[in-house]
Write an enzyme that holds these catalytic residues in place. Sequence first.
Site, short mmCIF file in Angstrom:
data_model
loop_
_atom_site.label_atom_id
_atom_site.label_comp_id
_atom_site.label_asym_id
_atom_site.label_seq_id
_atom_site.Cartn_x
_atom_site.Cartn_y
_atom_site.Cartn_z
N SER A 174 -14.96 -17.50 83.80
CA SER A 174 -14.05 -16.51 84.37
C SER A 174 -14.69 -15.81 85.58
O SER A 174 -15.11 -16.49 86.52
CB SER A 174 -13.61 -15.52 83.29
OG SER A 174 -12.52 -14.75 83.74
N ASP A 270 -4.12 -22.07 84.03
CA ASP A 270 -5.12 -21.11 83.53
C ASP A 270 -4.39 -19.87 82.99
O ASP A 270 -3.64 -19.22 83.72
CB ASP A 270 -6.06 -20.74 84.68
CG ASP A 270 -7.17 -19.82 84.24
OD1 ASP A 270 -6.89 -18.63 83.97
OD2 ASP A 270 -8.32 -20.27 84.14
N HIS A 337 -8.24 -20.63 79.07
CA HIS A 337 -9.11 -19.92 80.01
C HIS A 337 -10.51 -19.90 79.40
O HIS A 337 -10.71 -19.33 78.33
CB HIS A 337 -8.60 -18.49 80.21
CG HIS A 337 -9.37 -17.69 81.23
ND1 HIS A 337 -9.40 -18.02 82.57
CD2 HIS A 337 -10.15 -16.59 81.10
CE1 HIS A 337 -10.14 -17.14 83.22
NE2 HIS A 337 -10.62 -16.26 82.34
#
Length: 392
Positions: A174, A270, A337
Amino acid sequence: MGTQRLSQWVYILVGVLVLLKAEGYFVGITYVQNAVAKGAVCLDGSPPAYHLEKGFGAGVNNWLVHIEGGGWCNNETTCLARINTRLGSSKQMVKQLAFSGILSNKLQFNPDFYNWNKIKVRYCDGASFTGDVEAVNPATNLHYRGARVFLAVMEDLLAKGMKSAENAILSGCSAGGLTSILHCDKFRALLPVGTKVKCLADAGYFTNQKDISGAQHIEGFYNEVVTTHGSAKNLHPSCTSKMKPGLCFFPQHMAQEIKTPLLVTNAAYDSWQIKNILAPGVADPHGTWHNCKLDIKNCSPNQLKIMQDFRLEFISALTGLQSSSSNGMFINSCYAHCQTEMQETWLRTDSPVLNNKTIAKAVGDWFYDRSPFQKIDCPYPCDKTCHNRIFE
């Protein structure tokens, strides 16, 4: 009722611990105390921190540095909201952190990297380690010093043996995946010339797309992050010489300038980007996207059509990376994600696959030059191996 609920929680907790004992393990925290004198501190002025599991056997001179994720703060208010959390203060971080997936120390769960030195760098600056503002407002005591933190942590690791690295990877998930892109060449430059160095970005390829209302929501947000943290001077100069610094926070505008080999693993849908770039709350005041964002199976045909267009724009933003055969790509069509930190998506019997390879196999083959990997999945819902996220 209370007792029943408590016993359910105990049952769940025991299950999690049993799973962790089988697939993961806990690693203690290290504070970089000497960083404070250099002004290399978290948002609240506390020292930076990381968790280090020493390498062993043939992996003793190999280093995997993995950066924690956790979004960004774009102004004084949102940064102040972080200083009493682990994302702004090392005082709030747990002393023991679970390692699994790419950080696993078991051969069967992480065959290519299990015996490496494995580090998880804690994220407490709010700008993917790019900020550096000297002045500190005494009223807020906010320190925007992410770039200094990155260097201080790396210097600490170099002193602990990374200066003798034979192989090294900078990875992250991330906002940490974005860090591994933005700092890839800097990481390479810190290591000896003979070291084999590559970078891996997991769910860090954030794209500059309009939201469902037609607004450039994420572009405005990134502009504010870069302005608040004084990040411009730490972004890629070949990008900042051509466009606004805020745009250089997007990998699509600078990733092709990176000299070090880079592999991007990302879900084309995502879940963070769908929730915060495509359909942020501000663009959806009546909550028509609420159920769709919780579970892709709830999306209407029209919402899916919008998400298919999002995927096409996402793929188009990757074109600069494909020009170099040394770069890698694992773009699956999942609603997910971060897929490298969890054992179930990194390497297990039921893990996601692309071209018959798990993420772990694709990354290992790419790092060791056994075979290149640049694959983009067919559109949703064709991939039956996905572990699609379902949010509560």
